[in-house]
Design a protein around this motif. Structure first.
Motif, PDB file in Angstrom:
ATOM      1  N   MET A  67     -22.635 -55.980   1.769  1.00  0.00           N
ATOM      2  CA  MET A  67     -22.544 -56.825   2.913  1.00  0.00           C
ATOM      3  C   MET A  67     -21.340 -56.623   3.806  1.00  0.00           C
ATOM      4  O   MET A  67     -21.192 -57.048   4.846  1.00  0.00           O
ATOM      5  N   LEU A  68     -20.058 -56.284   3.048  1.00  0.00           N
ATOM      6  CA  LEU A  68     -18.703 -56.012   3.715  1.00  0.00           C
ATOM      7  C   LEU A  68     -18.945 -54.751   4.625  1.00  0.00           C
ATOM      8  O   LEU A  68     -18.181 -54.887   5.398  1.00  0.00           O
ATOM      9  N   ASN A  69     -19.663 -54.104   4.130  1.00  0.00           N
ATOM     10  CA  ASN A  69     -19.640 -52.465   4.766  1.00  0.00           C
ATOM     11  C   ASN A  69     -20.742 -52.446   5.900  1.00  0.00           C
ATOM     12  O   ASN A  69     -21.177 -51.497   6.503  1.00  0.00           O
ATOM     13  N   GLN A  70     -21.827 -53.509   6.149  1.00  0.00           N
ATOM     14  CA  GLN A  70     -22.834 -53.361   7.096  1.00  0.00           C
ATOM     15  C   GLN A  70     -22.216 -53.547   8.372  1.00  0.00           C
ATOM     16  O   GLN A  70     -21.079 -54.328   8.559  1.00  0.00           O
ATOM     17  N   GLU A  71     -22.788 -53.002   9.393  1.00  0.00           N
ATOM     18  CA  GLU A  71     -22.291 -53.133  10.634  1.00  0.00           C
ATOM     19  C   GLU A  71     -22.886 -54.678  11.420  1.00  0.00           C
ATOM     20  O   GLU A  71     -23.986 -55.110  10.842  1.00  0.00           O
ATOM     21  N   SER A  72     -21.878 -55.172  12.210  1.00  0.00           N
ATOM     22  CA  SER A  72     -22.200 -56.502  12.753  1.00  0.00           C
ATOM     23  C   SER A  72     -23.203 -56.454  13.869  1.00  0.00           C
ATOM     24  O   SER A  72     -23.050 -55.554  14.579  1.00  0.00           O
TER      25      SER A  72
END
Length: 72
Positions: A67-72
């Motif tokens: 989740m932290l490393n997903q692109e927004s």
């Protein structure tokens, strides 16, 4: 424009009680101490809720990392 829900519905009994309790002179240090108590209380509630949701959803550290490393 954002409005304060308390002004729309009035203060509840606890809020009025707290206003009366703190309707006295306080030093900056006393005010800061009270703020720390409230922050500690709400932080504990937040952690409890996070633990509940994490367990309920079955999230793992790997899930959080994704989740932290997903692109927004």
């Amino acid at each position: 424009m954002t409005t304060n829900p308390a002004t729309n519905k009035g203060l509840n009994a606890l809020q009025v009680s707290l206003l009366r309790l703190f309707n006295r002179p306080m030093t900056d240090e006393q005010t800061h101490d009270l703020q720390k108590v409230l922050v500690k209380h709400y932080t504990a509630q937040l952690h409890e809720e996070l633990e509940r949701i994490t367990e309920e959803k079955g999230y793992t550290q790997e899930d959080f990392d994704k989740m932290l490393n997903q692109e927004s």
